[in-house]
Design a protein around this motif. Structure first.
Motif, PDB file in Angstrom:
ATOM      1  N   SER A   1       0.574  -1.009  -0.259  1.00  0.00           N
ATOM      2  CA  SER A   1      -0.098  -0.229   0.274  1.00  0.00           C
ATOM      3  C   SER A   1       0.250   1.158   0.268  1.00  0.00           C
ATOM      4  CB  SER A   1      -0.917  -0.287   1.370  1.00  0.00           C
ATOM      5  OG  SER A   1      -0.547   0.008   2.649  1.00  0.00           O
ATOM      6  N   GLY A   2       1.860   0.934   0.824  1.00  0.00           N
ATOM      7  CA  GLY A   2       2.744   2.409   0.427  1.00  0.00           C
ATOM      8  C   GLY A   2       2.528   3.126   1.987  1.00  0.00           C
ATOM      9  N   TYR A   3       1.563   2.266   3.143  1.00  0.00           N
ATOM     10  CA  TYR A   3       1.516   3.511   3.399  1.00  0.00           C
ATOM     11  C   TYR A   3       2.596   3.115   4.730  1.00  0.00           C
ATOM     12  CZ  TYR A   3      -3.487   3.336   2.124  1.00  0.00           C
ATOM     13  OH  TYR A   3      -4.594   3.298   0.959  1.00  0.00           O
ATOM     14  N   CYS A   4       2.307   4.417   6.052  1.00  0.00           N
ATOM     15  CA  CYS A   4       3.248   4.196   6.883  1.00  0.00           C
ATOM     16  C   CYS A   4       3.296   2.314   7.630  1.00  0.00           C
ATOM     17  CB  CYS A   4       2.745   5.530   8.387  1.00  0.00           C
ATOM     18  SG  CYS A   4       4.312   4.991   9.334  1.00  0.00           S
ATOM     19  N   PHE A   5       3.604   1.659   8.560  1.00  0.00           N
ATOM     20  CA  PHE A   5       3.292   0.515   9.346  1.00  0.00           C
ATOM     21  C   PHE A   5       4.150   0.642  10.796  1.00  0.00           C
ATOM     22  CE2 PHE A   5       6.129  -0.763   6.663  1.00  0.00           C
ATOM     23  CZ  PHE A   5       6.974  -1.472   6.520  1.00  0.00           C
ATOM     24  N   PRO A   6       3.951  -0.159  11.979  1.00  0.00           N
ATOM     25  CA  PRO A   6       2.879  -0.590  11.777  1.00  0.00           C
ATOM     26  C   PRO A   6       1.369  -0.517  11.669  1.00  0.00           C
ATOM     27  CG  PRO A   6       4.335  -0.564  14.100  1.00  0.00           C
ATOM     28  CD  PRO A   6       5.310   0.188  12.880  1.00  0.00           C
ATOM     29  N   ASN A   7       1.551   1.269  12.577  1.00  0.00           N
ATOM     30  CA  ASN A   7      -0.161   1.755  12.469  1.00  0.00           C
ATOM     31  C   ASN A   7       0.366   3.399  11.208  1.00  0.00           C
ATOM     32  OD1 ASN A   7       0.132   0.877  15.031  1.00  0.00           O
ATOM     33  ND2 ASN A   7       0.664   2.507  16.116  1.00  0.00           N
ATOM     34  N   ASN A   8      -1.244   3.396  11.152  1.00  0.00           N
ATOM     35  CA  ASN A   8      -1.392   5.098   9.522  1.00  0.00           C
ATOM     36  C   ASN A   8      -2.446   6.009  10.368  1.00  0.00           C
ATOM     37  OD1 ASN A   8      -0.385   5.731   6.909  1.00  0.00           O
ATOM     38  ND2 ASN A   8      -2.557   5.059   6.654  1.00  0.00           N
ATOM     39  N   ASP A   9      -1.845   5.718  11.444  1.00  0.00           N
ATOM     40  CA  ASP A   9      -3.562   6.656  12.193  1.00  0.00           C
ATOM     41  C   ASP A   9      -2.109   8.505  12.082  1.00  0.00           C
ATOM     42  OD1 ASP A   9      -1.767   7.762  15.036  1.00  0.00           O
ATOM     43  OD2 ASP A   9      -2.080   5.097  14.174  1.00  0.00           O
ATOM     44  N   PRO A  10      -2.882   9.476  12.094  1.00  0.00           N
ATOM     45  CA  PRO A  10      -1.831  11.316  12.217  1.00  0.00           C
ATOM     46  C   PRO A  10      -0.640  11.156  12.892  1.00  0.00           C
ATOM     47  CG  PRO A  10      -4.029  11.082  11.553  1.00  0.00           C
ATOM     48  CD  PRO A  10      -4.783   9.979  11.824  1.00  0.00           C
ATOM     49  N   VAL A  11      -1.107  10.596  14.334  1.00  0.00           N
ATOM     50  CA  VAL A  11      -0.634  11.115  15.497  1.00  0.00           C
ATOM     51  C   VAL A  11       0.438   9.891  15.041  1.00  0.00           C
ATOM     52  CG1 VAL A  11      -0.040  10.247  17.628  1.00  0.00           C
ATOM     53  CG2 VAL A  11      -1.781  11.584  16.938  1.00  0.00           C
ATOM     54  N   SER A  12       0.518   8.756  14.927  1.00  0.00           N
ATOM     55  CA  SER A  12       1.336   7.357  15.228  1.00  0.00           C
ATOM     56  C   SER A  12       2.225   8.080  13.867  1.00  0.00           C
ATOM     57  CB  SER A  12       1.067   6.237  14.030  1.00  0.00           C
ATOM     58  OG  SER A  12      -0.012   5.540  15.708  1.00  0.00           O
ATOM     59  N   ARG A  13       1.837   8.118  12.329  1.00  0.00           N
ATOM     60  CA  ARG A  13       2.574   8.636  11.119  1.00  0.00           C
ATOM     61  C   ARG A  13       3.822   9.786  11.526  1.00  0.00           C
ATOM     62  NH1 ARG A  13      -2.180   8.593   8.170  1.00  0.00           N
ATOM     63  NH2 ARG A  13      -2.873  10.731   7.934  1.00  0.00           N
ATOM     64  N   GLN A  14       3.642  10.625  12.845  1.00  0.00           N
ATOM     65  CA  GLN A  14       4.101  11.758  13.019  1.00  0.00           C
ATOM     66  C   GLN A  14       5.587  10.821  14.480  1.00  0.00           C
ATOM     67  OE1 GLN A  14       2.613  14.952  15.245  1.00  0.00           O
ATOM     68  NE2 GLN A  14       1.968  15.679  13.297  1.00  0.00           N
ATOM     69  N   ASP A  15       4.695  10.347  14.996  1.00  0.00           N
ATOM     70  CA  ASP A  15       5.932   9.003  15.748  1.00  0.00           C
ATOM     71  C   ASP A  15       6.847   8.386  15.295  1.00  0.00           C
ATOM     72  OD1 ASP A  15       4.773  10.701  18.157  1.00  0.00           O
ATOM     73  OD2 ASP A  15       3.450   8.919  18.283  1.00  0.00           O
ATOM     74  N   LEU A  16       6.570   8.146  14.048  1.00  0.00           N
ATOM     75  CA  LEU A  16       7.066   6.669  13.214  1.00  0.00           C
ATOM     76  C   LEU A  16       8.006   7.802  12.243  1.00  0.00           C
ATOM     77  CD1 LEU A  16       5.090   4.418  12.941  1.00  0.00           C
ATOM     78  CD2 LEU A  16       6.772   3.767  13.879  1.00  0.00           C
ATOM     79  N   GLY A  17       8.005   9.229  11.967  1.00  0.00           N
ATOM     80  CA  GLY A  17       8.365   9.627  10.972  1.00  0.00           C
ATOM     81  C   GLY A  17       8.346   9.329   9.741  1.00  0.00           C
ATOM     82  N   CYS A  18       6.650   9.404   9.694  1.00  0.00           N
ATOM     83  CA  CYS A  18       6.809   8.861   8.260  1.00  0.00           C
ATOM     84  C   CYS A  18       6.197  10.028   7.041  1.00  0.00           C
ATOM     85  CB  CYS A  18       5.421   7.534   8.032  1.00  0.00           C
ATOM     86  SG  CYS A  18       5.241   6.246   8.860  1.00  0.00           S
ATOM     87  N   GLU A  19       6.034  10.937   8.108  1.00  0.00           N
ATOM     88  CA  GLU A  19       6.071  12.412   7.689  1.00  0.00           C
ATOM     89  C   GLU A  19       5.854  13.600   8.759  1.00  0.00           C
ATOM     90  OE1 GLU A  19       1.427  12.898   9.127  1.00  0.00           O
ATOM     91  OE2 GLU A  19       1.559  12.367   7.477  1.00  0.00           O
TER      92      GLU A  19
END
Length: 450
Positions: free
Chosen positions: A432-450
């Motif tokens: 999918s190209g999505y952030c993982f293991p989580n893809n909610d807005p807060v997790s994407r920031q935590d994980l450095g996906c955005e």
């Protein structure tokens, strides 16, 4: 470093030498000799009894005869396990495509949630190792996908015959003769398919955790259809894209999650300096005076039997979601079988890569491996609801010294820690190209996906 070489001397004990250079050797110390003797006595007389196979050596990994391991299944399962795009059936729109299996089984936290409970649909955030996950404000507590006991690690799960703390999944091994119980709970109806525990649990898990496989976005937009075709060419096309095949793929991947690079495993293979002297002392305690190996056996240091050691349930240690004093999961194996002799007994978990798990036991009542060692050393049940008659006879004071507690903790924390889990078992990306293991807005920031 050259390959490790084993040299057999004419002594009662098998001595090891590890080649460091062409003309330099490590001689075994007395504690190496003692530990080898203890391991042989605690197992089947060989060191091989305690060794984990290589994750690529599929033929040597324990598996369900109905789900033979193949590279194609393992590859597909590796992607599906982290694919947040499977979350198509979230209860609310804001939860859609925000969670994955790895939400509650974080590799860096030993494939545990690093929290009291794992929450998939209905929560946001990740933090550093999963500890930052919290409820979405738009979800009511009863709407969140959360379970009443703490998720077990899925490391070395190939050595688990019937899964969950109560072993309710699977038509095999301990569940032979429990067929009358399967129809009493919609979750365990899956056992009638005849799969082993892991495969049965994951079929039900897709439904429970609101994930979709046979969905046009998953199969065609993301592109998983081709991988299912490669993994299941013999399945009829109308059955090939389903929770059942998805489970077989994820289960195949999970069976390869082996901590074979942990220092203790390297020591078993002849690398004498893989463990420190303190860790070796702790290992010797584990397999002798501390009695840990009475229950923690085999390559995974687990056990497919059930024991009561009187720890608290989640409802007694925190303000949890989706559980209370009446939750039958508090009864352990007895909550599934209904047998009085099984009440408050729980499966013995594996022990590798737990130093970053954050919480321990089914009720998350301990916060460190040091606390776990202290609990066993004291040998006093903490849960007043568990009758003393149910407590395992091996659970008794150990009378370890402070130094012995430190040594045993060092063995559990460090010698059983494989540092290469992410490198070996986590994909660089999902389809999918999505952030993982989580893809909610807060997790994407935590994980450095955005």
């Amino acid at each position: 470093m050259n390959p490790m070489k084993r040299i057999v001397f004419l002594f009662p004990v098998l001595w090891w030498v590890a080649s460091c250079t062409s003309d330099t050797f490590l001689e075994p110390t007395p504690i190496d000799v003692q530990l080898e003797q203890a391991l042989k006595a605690a197992g089947d007389g060989t060191l091989d009894y305690w060794k984990l196979p290589d994750p690529d050596d599929l033929d040597k990994i324990p598996q369900d005869p109905k789900n033979p391991l193949t590279p194609e299944k393992v590859h597909l399962g590796k992607l599906l396990f982290y694919e947040t795009g499977l979350g198509q059936l979230a209860l609310r729109p804001e939860g859609k495509e925000t969670f994955s299996c790895a939400t509650c089984h974080v590799p860096e936290a030993g494939f545990t949630p690093n929290n009291i409970q794992g929450v998939a649909d209905g929560a946001v955030g990740f933090g550093n190792l999963g500890e930052g996950r919290h409820m979405m404000p738009t979800y009511r507590p009863e709407e969140a996908d959360v379970q009443g006991t703490r998720p077990l690690s899925v490391l070395n799960v190939a050595y688990v015959q019937n899964t969950l703390w109560n072993g309710q999944f699977g038509a095999n091994h301990n569940n032979v003769g429990t067929e009358d119980r399967w129809a009493l709970d919609s979750a365990t109806l899956v056992n009638f398919k005849g799969y082993y525990g892991l495969e049965a649990q994951n079929i039900e898990g897709f439904k429970l955790h609101r994930m979709a496989i046979n969905h046009p976005k998953v199969l065609d937009t993301f592109g998983y259809r081709q991988l299912f075709d490669l993994a299941f060419p013999d399945w009829p096309e109308e059955e090939r894209y389903s929770h059942e095949t998805g489970s077989l793929a994820i289960s195949a991947y999970l069976r390869t999650l082996l901590t074979n690079d942990a220092p203790f495993q390297r020591w078993l293979k002849g690398e004498l300096d893989a463990m420190t002297q303190q860790e070796k002392r702790g290992a010797l305690l584990f397999f002798t005076d501390a009695g840990c190996a009475n229950c923690h056996t085999g390559p995974a240091l687990n056990n497919n039997a059930y024991f009561a050691i009187g720890v608290k349930g989640i409802y007694q240690t925190s303000a949890p979601l989706a559980t209370d004093v009446n939750d039958k999961r508090n009864l352990g194996r007895g909550g599934f079988t209904g047998r009085p002799e099984d009440m408050y007994k729980f499966q013995v978990p594996q022990l590798y890569n737990l130093k970053h798990a954050g919480f321990y036991f089914h009720g998350a009542s301990k916060r460190s491996l040091r606390e776990v060692v202290e609990y066993f050393n004291e040998g006093v049940p903490e849960n007043p609801d568990v009758p003393l008659s149910q407590i395992a006879p091996t659970f008794r004071p150990l009378h370890l010294t402070e130094q012995e507690i430190e040594d045993l903790t060092a063995f559990l924390e460090n010698a059983l820690y494989d540092p290469n889990l992410v490198e070996k078992y986590v994909p660089d990306a999902v389809l999918s190209g999505y952030c993982f293991p989580n893809n909610d807005p807060v997790s994407r920031q935590d994980l450095g996906c955005e």
